[in-house]
Design a protein around this motif. Structure first.
Motif, PDB file in Angstrom:
ATOM      1  N   PHE A 192       0.851  -1.192   0.000  1.00  0.00           N
ATOM      2  CA  PHE A 192       0.000   0.000   0.000  1.00  0.00           C
ATOM      3  C   PHE A 192       0.883   1.237   0.000  1.00  0.00           C
ATOM      4  N   SER A 193       0.428   2.281  -0.686  1.00  0.00           N
ATOM      5  CA  SER A 193       1.103   3.579  -0.662  1.00  0.00           C
ATOM      6  C   SER A 193       0.047   4.670  -0.625  1.00  0.00           C
ATOM      7  N   GLY A 194       0.183   5.601   0.320  1.00  0.00           N
ATOM      8  CA  GLY A 194      -0.791   6.677   0.437  1.00  0.00           C
ATOM      9  C   GLY A 194      -0.628   7.411   1.744  1.00  0.00           C
ATOM     10  N   ASN A 195      -1.764   7.677   2.392  1.00  0.00           N
ATOM     11  CA  ASN A 195      -1.772   8.368   3.677  1.00  0.00           C
ATOM     12  C   ASN A 195      -2.505   7.522   4.706  1.00  0.00           C
ATOM     13  N   SER A 196      -2.097   7.672   5.945  1.00  0.00           N
ATOM     14  CA  SER A 196      -2.700   6.909   7.034  1.00  0.00           C
ATOM     15  C   SER A 196      -4.172   7.265   7.196  1.00  0.00           C
ATOM     16  N   LEU A 197      -4.990   6.275   7.552  1.00  0.00           N
ATOM     17  CA  LEU A 197      -6.392   6.547   7.878  1.00  0.00           C
ATOM     18  C   LEU A 197      -6.528   7.283   9.203  1.00  0.00           C
ATOM     19  N   GLN A 198      -5.593   7.052  10.123  1.00  0.00           N
ATOM     20  CA  GLN A 198      -5.639   7.676  11.436  1.00  0.00           C
ATOM     21  C   GLN A 198      -4.766   8.929  11.437  1.00  0.00           C
ATOM     22  N   SER A 199      -5.333  10.014  11.952  1.00  0.00           N
ATOM     23  CA  SER A 199      -4.540  11.234  12.082  1.00  0.00           C
ATOM     24  C   SER A 199      -3.561  11.078  13.234  1.00  0.00           C
ATOM     25  N   VAL A 200      -2.448  11.770  13.127  1.00  0.00           N
ATOM     26  CA  VAL A 200      -1.404  11.716  14.146  1.00  0.00           C
ATOM     27  C   VAL A 200      -1.237  13.104  14.736  1.00  0.00           C
ATOM     28  N   PRO A 201      -1.375  13.265  16.061  1.00  0.00           N
ATOM     29  CA  PRO A 201      -1.192  14.600  16.658  1.00  0.00           C
ATOM     30  C   PRO A 201       0.277  14.991  16.671  1.00  0.00           C
ATOM     31  N   ALA A 202       0.582  16.120  16.041  1.00  0.00           N
ATOM     32  CA  ALA A 202       1.955  16.639  16.048  1.00  0.00           C
ATOM     33  C   ALA A 202       1.865  18.149  15.861  1.00  0.00           C
ATOM     34  N   GLY A 203       1.402  18.844  16.903  1.00  0.00           N
ATOM     35  CA  GLY A 203       1.102  20.263  16.780  1.00  0.00           C
ATOM     36  C   GLY A 203      -0.285  20.456  16.192  1.00  0.00           C
ATOM     37  N   ARG A 204      -0.590  19.741  15.133  1.00  0.00           N
ATOM     38  CA  ARG A 204      -1.924  19.718  14.529  1.00  0.00           C
ATOM     39  C   ARG A 204      -2.143  18.300  14.011  1.00  0.00           C
ATOM     40  N   ASN A 205      -3.393  17.924  13.866  1.00  0.00           N
ATOM     41  CA  ASN A 205      -3.684  16.601  13.339  1.00  0.00           C
ATOM     42  C   ASN A 205      -3.354  16.543  11.849  1.00  0.00           C
ATOM     43  N   PHE A 206      -2.644  15.524  11.440  1.00  0.00           N
ATOM     44  CA  PHE A 206      -2.373  15.339  10.026  1.00  0.00           C
ATOM     45  C   PHE A 206      -2.331  13.850   9.727  1.00  0.00           C
ATOM     46  N   TYR A 207      -2.497  13.523   8.450  1.00  0.00           N
ATOM     47  CA  TYR A 207      -2.545  12.145   7.994  1.00  0.00           C
ATOM     48  C   TYR A 207      -1.242  11.857   7.251  1.00  0.00           C
ATOM     49  N   PRO A 208      -0.269  11.258   7.915  1.00  0.00           N
ATOM     50  CA  PRO A 208       1.076  11.140   7.336  1.00  0.00           C
ATOM     51  C   PRO A 208       1.122  10.181   6.148  1.00  0.00           C
ATOM     52  N   GLU A 209       2.055  10.466   5.239  1.00  0.00           N
ATOM     53  CA  GLU A 209       2.305   9.548   4.133  1.00  0.00           C
ATOM     54  C   GLU A 209       2.963   8.290   4.665  1.00  0.00           C
ATOM     55  N   VAL A 210       2.546   7.150   4.116  1.00  0.00           N
ATOM     56  CA  VAL A 210       3.047   5.877   4.632  1.00  0.00           C
ATOM     57  C   VAL A 210       3.009   4.822   3.532  1.00  0.00           C
ATOM     58  N   ASN A 211       3.989   3.946   3.544  1.00  0.00           N
ATOM     59  CA  ASN A 211       3.981   2.736   2.728  1.00  0.00           C
ATOM     60  C   ASN A 211       3.804   1.549   3.660  1.00  0.00           C
ATOM     61  N   LYS A 212       2.971   0.577   3.236  1.00  0.00           N
ATOM     62  CA  LYS A 212       2.676  -0.560   4.102  1.00  0.00           C
ATOM     63  C   LYS A 212       2.868  -1.869   3.354  1.00  0.00           C
ATOM     64  N   ILE A 213       3.283  -2.879   4.106  1.00  0.00           N
ATOM     65  CA  ILE A 213       3.335  -4.251   3.614  1.00  0.00           C
ATOM     66  C   ILE A 213       2.513  -5.093   4.576  1.00  0.00           C
ATOM     67  N   GLY A 214       1.561  -5.859   4.056  1.00  0.00           N
ATOM     68  CA  GLY A 214       0.685  -6.634   4.922  1.00  0.00           C
ATOM     69  C   GLY A 214       0.560  -8.084   4.489  1.00  0.00           C
ATOM     70  N   PHE A 215       0.317  -8.946   5.466  1.00  0.00           N
ATOM     71  CA  PHE A 215       0.097 -10.377   5.221  1.00  0.00           C
ATOM     72  C   PHE A 215      -1.076 -10.830   6.076  1.00  0.00           C
ATOM     73  N   ASP A 216      -1.847 -11.766   5.545  1.00  0.00           N
ATOM     74  CA  ASP A 216      -2.866 -12.379   6.385  1.00  0.00           C
ATOM     75  C   ASP A 216      -3.153 -13.792   5.896  1.00  0.00           C
ATOM     76  N   PHE A 217      -3.633 -14.621   6.828  1.00  0.00           N
ATOM     77  CA  PHE A 217      -4.039 -15.976   6.467  1.00  0.00           C
ATOM     78  C   PHE A 217      -5.204 -16.388   7.344  1.00  0.00           C
ATOM     79  N   LYS A 218      -5.982 -17.362   6.857  1.00  0.00           N
ATOM     80  CA  LYS A 218      -7.095 -17.898   7.618  1.00  0.00           C
ATOM     81  C   LYS A 218      -7.360 -19.316   7.150  1.00  0.00           C
ATOM     82  N   GLY A 219      -7.915 -20.107   8.045  1.00  0.00           N
ATOM     83  CA  GLY A 219      -8.245 -21.487   7.717  1.00  0.00           C
ATOM     84  C   GLY A 219      -8.582 -22.258   8.977  1.00  0.00           C
ATOM     85  N   ASP A 220      -8.846 -23.544   8.813  1.00  0.00           N
ATOM     86  CA  ASP A 220      -9.190 -24.411   9.942  1.00  0.00           C
ATOM     87  C   ASP A 220      -8.040 -25.371  10.220  1.00  0.00           C
ATOM     88  N   PHE A 221      -7.804 -25.619  11.519  1.00  0.00           N
ATOM     89  CA  PHE A 221      -6.822 -26.630  11.872  1.00  0.00           C
ATOM     90  C   PHE A 221      -7.437 -27.591  12.886  1.00  0.00           C
TER      91      PHE A 221
END
Length: 364
Positions: A199-228
């Protein structure tokens, strides 16, 4: 990844409510390929922290129509009327919004979706680190179940039955910035589904740093699901690494791992652990335990219990509810949102406030 498409192009491209209605009139003049459903509900809510009453009426309509064999559109609109009562004062608000409005176009290998939509990435319950796109609705009784749609373009490529490649381009809900992401899914490998995304863009959550802003961020994510195991115990997990582009912020990790199981008496239990590092320097990580239990009773009724507990601060948010089926498509629901051992510094205080509610809903 860089956002290379100008902002106003996406705005112009995503005038979906008007576009879909025009296409409907041009391409078809009958409703033979249409389907619709909806909900009419009225609720009485007492907000304990604000010490005020609220009544809320909601009319929600869903409409879907095939324009051709490989083209259709979907509209979901909601009309909401709210009144607030506090110290002999009354306030009224009325609002209409298109919660979702998009076109689907299908080809042999690629499915396209254009418009206002929700993206259900990730396998965990309530809290989803892989929710890159849709802000949660802080004003809802359960904000995690009420996510706000965003305008975007989605393409799903299916090389075969077990693989799926998805590309997404959306517009940030708060700052008109573009978000882009790609997800690769491998299904039914040794009984599990795996997914990896960037993912590349801006955070969904604002970060307080003098004023609220939505910082630019790159993300790498993994997920899995199943039965064991032979008992069909569900196992799921999400892991996301965030690389913030602002030098004032630290990179973070988010991890969820959970289990769920349904017993022979239809009692369903779910538990998951959430570890969340926070980007501001010196901010301490969150550690949450999320539990869910539900069970039908009296053939047609149901009770539910949701718990989110801050393991470090000792605070919990509990959401019990009872749902009575009065008739086919007619439900009466009563419940509460309670904060236990409330701590000002806990992240759980950002969730919806304490309240009691009674709601009557008719589905059609």
């Amino acid at each position: 990844m860089k956002n290379i498409i100008p902002k106003n192009k996406l705005n112009n491209l995503l005038s979906i409510p008007v576009l879909t209605l025009i296409l409907s009139l041009i391409l078809t003049f009958n409703l033979s390929a249409a389907s619709s459903s909806g909900e009419l509900s009225t609720s009485v809510i007492y907000e304990q922290e604000a010490e005020r009453w609220q009544d809320q009426s909601l009319l929600e309509l869903d409409f879907q129509q095939d324009l051709s064999a490989n083209l259709n559109y979907y509209l979901e609109g909601a009309l909401t009327l709210e009144s607030y009562y506090q110290q002999d004062q009354k306030e009224r608000e009325i609002d209409f919004e298109f919660k979702e409005a998009y076109l689907n176009y299908y080809t042999d290998r690629v499915d396209w979706r254009l418009g206002r939509q929700n993206f259900s990435w990730g396998s965990s319950y309530n809290i989803n680190p892989l929710n890159y796109f849709n802000p949660i609705d802080q004003g809802a009784i359960d904000p995690f179940e009420s996510r706000e749609s965003v305008d975007g373009i989605r393409a799903d490529y299916y090389p075969n039955f077990n693989w799926q490649l998805t590309g997404v381009l959306t517009q940030h809900a708060e700052i008109d910035e573009l978000q882009s992401a790609v997800q690769l899914i491998r299904r039914r490998w040794q009984g599990y589904d795996f997914a990896a995304s960037v993912f590349s863009g801006n955070s969904l959550q604002s970060v307080p740093a003098g004023r609220n802003f939505y910082p630019e961020v790159n993300k790498i994510g993994f997920d899995f699901k199943g039965d064991f195991s032979s008992k069909n115990i569900g196992l799921f997990s999400e892991v996301v690494y965030s690389d913030y582009q602002d030098s004032r912020l630290e990179n973070t990790n988010e991890i969820i791992i959970g289990l769920d199981y349904k017993f022979e008496n239809n009692l369903y239990l779910l538990g998951q652990y959430y570890y969340q590092q926070l980007p501001p320097v010196q901010a301490k990580a969150n550690q949450l335990l999320i539990l869910r239990a539900e069970k039908p009773f009296g053939y047609f009724h149901n009770w539910e219990l949701n718990l989110i507990s801050d393991l470090k601060k000792g605070m919990s948010v509990v959401r019990p509810s009872l749902i009575f089926s009065l008739n086919e498509g007619l439900d009466l629901e009563t419940g509460a949102v309670l904060k236990l051992n409330q701590k000002k510094e806990s992240s759980l205080n950002q969730l919806s406030q304490e309240l009691l509610y009674l709601s009557l809903s008719k589905y059609f």
